[in-house]
Structures are given as structure tokens and as C-alpha cells.
Design a protein around this motif. Structure first.
Motif, short mmCIF file in Angstrom:
data_model
loop_
_atom_site.label_atom_id
_atom_site.label_comp_id
_atom_site.label_asym_id
_atom_site.label_seq_id
_atom_site.Cartn_x
_atom_site.Cartn_y
_atom_site.Cartn_z
N ALA A 86 25.90 17.47 -29.39
CA ALA A 86 27.29 17.19 -29.01
C ALA A 86 28.06 16.56 -30.16
CB ALA A 86 27.31 16.28 -27.78
N TYR A 87 27.45 15.58 -30.82
CA TYR A 87 28.14 14.92 -31.93
C TYR A 87 28.24 15.83 -33.15
CZ TYR A 87 28.48 10.44 -29.54
OH TYR A 87 28.83 9.44 -28.66
N ALA A 88 27.28 16.70 -33.34
CA ALA A 88 27.36 17.66 -34.45
C ALA A 88 28.51 18.63 -34.23
CB ALA A 88 26.03 18.42 -34.58
N VAL A 89 28.67 19.09 -32.98
CA VAL A 89 29.79 19.98 -32.64
C VAL A 89 31.11 19.24 -32.83
CG1 VAL A 89 30.94 21.26 -30.79
CG2 VAL A 89 28.45 21.43 -31.07
N ALA A 90 31.16 17.99 -32.34
CA ALA A 90 32.38 17.18 -32.48
C ALA A 90 32.77 17.04 -33.95
CB ALA A 90 32.16 15.81 -31.85
N LYS A 91 31.80 16.75 -34.79
CA LYS A 91 32.06 16.59 -36.22
C LYS A 91 32.57 17.90 -36.82
CE LYS A 91 29.81 15.22 -40.56
NZ LYS A 91 28.53 14.77 -41.20
N GLN A 92 31.97 19.01 -36.41
CA GLN A 92 32.39 20.32 -36.90
C GLN A 92 33.84 20.61 -36.50
OE1 GLN A 92 30.18 22.05 -38.76
NE2 GLN A 92 31.57 23.75 -39.18
N LEU A 93 34.23 20.09 -35.34
CA LEU A 93 35.61 20.29 -34.85
C LEU A 93 36.59 19.28 -35.43
CD1 LEU A 93 34.85 20.96 -31.06
CD2 LEU A 93 35.56 22.65 -32.76
N GLY A 94 36.06 18.29 -36.17
CA GLY A 94 36.93 17.31 -36.82
C GLY A 94 37.08 16.00 -36.08
N TYR A 95 36.17 15.70 -35.14
CA TYR A 95 36.25 14.46 -34.37
C TYR A 95 35.11 13.52 -34.73
CZ TYR A 95 39.78 16.89 -31.69
OH TYR A 95 40.91 17.58 -31.33
N ALA A 96 35.47 12.33 -35.19
CA ALA A 96 34.47 11.32 -35.53
C ALA A 96 33.83 10.79 -34.25
CB ALA A 96 35.13 10.18 -36.30
N LYS A 97 32.69 10.14 -34.40
CA LYS A 97 31.96 9.63 -33.24
C LYS A 97 32.83 8.71 -32.38
CE LYS A 97 27.48 7.65 -31.94
NZ LYS A 97 26.18 7.12 -32.43
N GLY A 98 33.67 7.92 -33.02
CA GLY A 98 34.54 6.99 -32.30
C GLY A 98 35.62 7.68 -31.49
N ASN A 99 35.86 8.95 -31.76
CA ASN A 99 36.88 9.70 -31.02
C ASN A 99 36.29 10.61 -29.95
OD1 ASN A 99 39.09 8.64 -32.44
ND2 ASN A 99 38.78 10.08 -34.11
N VAL A 100 34.99 10.43 -29.68
CA VAL A 100 34.33 11.17 -28.61
C VAL A 100 34.25 10.30 -27.36
CG1 VAL A 100 32.16 12.22 -27.84
CG2 VAL A 100 32.98 12.61 -30.17
N VAL A 101 34.71 10.85 -26.24
CA VAL A 101 34.69 10.14 -24.95
C VAL A 101 33.72 10.85 -24.03
CG1 VAL A 101 36.05 9.42 -22.95
CG2 VAL A 101 37.09 9.44 -25.24
N TRP A 102 32.79 10.11 -23.43
CA TRP A 102 31.81 10.71 -22.52
C TRP A 102 32.24 10.54 -21.07
CZ3 TRP A 102 27.71 13.77 -23.68
CH2 TRP A 102 27.35 13.85 -25.04
#
Length: 292
Positions: A86-102
């Protein structure tokens, strides 16, 4: 006389403008590159997707979040196979870990019809034609095998083939391909038990309410190693048909994010990131007898 001529000229000019407007309105117009399907490079610009919350990426999974997919029931930790993906996909899309909401979403609700509250869901959801009627899927991020677990002391533990399973009481989580394999591949003579959660299926196995349960192979390795240690993996099923069963990320039907998320997953597979994450978190799930 001059006033009348000027009035006529003005009327003629107005008519010409109106006709031109109609002509332009009827002519084929250039298509907007940023279409609803999200196929343009511009619409997939990193960190600027049209997500549920601007500047944030909302990812959903079930609760509890089981190992080896998530470590210690903490999706936001980045530990466990699906959390890392999930975080690898987020990073690929341009979203840092801090900008991911679960967000917590029950397994069956993730791919049920209706508008979603998340940008994508990651929860061991197998891609299927039937589910695609209600939701979109990314390309597959993991190739799946289904496996049978039984207590070591039981008759079921001695099964060597699919035929050996037919007379057993089998169980699996409702709405899963694990249950589909019981119904469509084993075709048991006894009605299988369907449970809302894998925890309930494990309890039924422990208590002798079922002879065996079916889960995906990595989960089977974890259950037998850490949760039901007096159980064993009886074997795994062969994939049905030419295309392997795969887990995919779940999105709203017709989501503008689908192609962007798919491109991200494809890039992670191509550059070896998915294989690296799989090796780190699912290294034990490499072998088990095949039930034919």
C-alpha cells in the motif's frame, strides 16, 4: 435612410454571429485529455490526483488486519506484505507516508455495489469477473494459491487429493475465493460452513466443528506456525484455468483513479519492488503439497 441601413446591417451581423455560434456548437470538439477514466499522464500527476480528500490518499482494509498481510493489526505501520505494498503504491502515486489515511472497511463491503469512502482498498480481494460488475480493480499485486488446513491428529490431515476432501466438513470465510474453491473444486457431499471472519473459522477448526478450513497459502503458513500450532497444511489447490488467481486493489466502479493505480502497480512489478516485498514478508509461503 441612413438610420434604416445601419439597423439592417446590425441585424445581419447579429444573425451571422448567431449562425456561427450554432455552427461551432454543432462541430466536433476536441476531447479533454484528462478524461474520467484517468488515462492521461496529466491526470496521474504525482500527488495531485482527485482523491476523496485533497492532498491525501485514503486506503481501506478490514479489521482486524491479519498477519502476514499486516503486522500486529496495525495497517499504518508499513509492516506486513499488504501494508508495505500500500505504501509503495502511495509513493508511486506521489503521496508520502504522512499523507496516507487508513480506514476500516469490512471485507465483503469493500467490493459490494455502491459508492466507496476510500480511494482504494487492499484486503486480499481476488479479482473476478463477478466482482468487476460492482467495482474496479487494479492489476494484480499478488498471485494466489488456496490451501487446506487441518488438525494434525485428524483424518483430514491425511488427505492427498481433492477426492479425499469430498466427505469432510469444510469451512471458509464468506465471500472469499476460499469458499468458492470448496464449492466449485472440492464439491463436498456435506454443506460447507461459511464464517464472517477467519477468526471464527479458526475457532471452528480448533473446536472440531469442521474437519478442515481453506485459506490463502500465506495465511495458512501463518496460522499453522503461530495461531493453531497443532494444525498442518494438508496441501494447496492448483490454480483453475490459465490465468492465476490474483489479489487486486479495489476502487469505485468507473473511478478516475483506476488507471493511475494500475500503472503504479505495474511499475512496482516491473522494477522488482513487489517481488522484494513478497520475499520479505511472505518468504515462508513457497511450498506445500499440491492436491489434485
Amino acid at each position: 435612410m441612413h438610420l434604416a441601413q445601419r439597423a439592417l446591417r446590425r441585424a445581419a451581423s447579429a444573425t451571422t454571429v448567431a449562425l456561427l455560434a450554432v455552427a461551432v456548437g454543432c462541430a466536433p470538439q476536441p476531447e479533454d485529455k484528462a478524461t474520467a477514466s484517468g488515462t492521461s499522464a496529466e491526470s496521474c500527476a504525482k500527488g495531485t490526483l482527485h482523491t476523496k480528500t485533497s492532498g491525501k490518499l485514503t486506503i481501506a482494509t478490514d479489521e482486524p488486519a491479519y498477519e502476514p498481510w499486516f503486522k500486529d493489526d496495525k495497517p499504518a505501520s508499513g509492516k506486513g506484505f499488504e501494508s508495505a505494498v500500500a505504501y509503495a503504491v502511495a509513493k508511486q502515486l506521489g503521496y508520502a507516508k504522512g499523507n496516507v489515511v487508513w480506514q476500516s472497511v469490512p471485507f465483503n463491503k469493500a467490493f459490494a455495489p455502491g459508492e466507496k469512502t476510500f480511494d482504494f482498498d487492499i484486503n486480499q480481494v481476488s479479482i473476478s469477473t463477478e466482482r468487476k460488475k460492482a467495482v474496479d480493480f487494479s492489476s494484480g499485486y499478488y498471485d494466489v494459491r488456496q490451501a487446506v488446513i487441518a488438525l494434525k491428529s485428524s483424518k483430514a490431515a491425511k488427505a492427498k487429493s481433492v477426492a479425499d476432501l469430498k466427505g469432510l466438513k469444510l469451512g471458509a470465510q464468506v465471500g472469499t475465493t476460499s469458499l468458492d474453491y470448496i464449492n466449485d473444486v472440492v464439491k463436498p457431499t456435506r454443506e460447507p460452513a461459511a464464517y464472517a471472519k477467519n477468526d471464527q473459522a479458526k475457532s471452528a477448526l480448533k473446536n472440531g466443528q469442521v474437519d478442515a478450513i481453506v485459506v490463502d497459502l500465506p495465511t495458512a503458513f501463518y496460522i499453522t506456525a503461530a495461531e493453531v500450532t497443532d494444525a498442518k497444511i494438508v496441501g494447496q489447490f492448483e490454480n483453475q484455468g490459465g490465468t492465476p488467481e490474483q489479489f487486486g486493489l479495489v476502487l469505485d466502479k468507473g473511478s478516475a483513479l483506476t488507471s493511475c493505480v494500475t500503472s503504479a502497480v505495474d511499475a512496482l512489478r516491473k522494477d522488482g519492488t513487489l517481488a522484494k516485498i513478497e520475499k520479505q514478508w511472505l518468504s515462508e509461503a513457497v511450498d506445500a503439497p499440491v492436491l489434485k
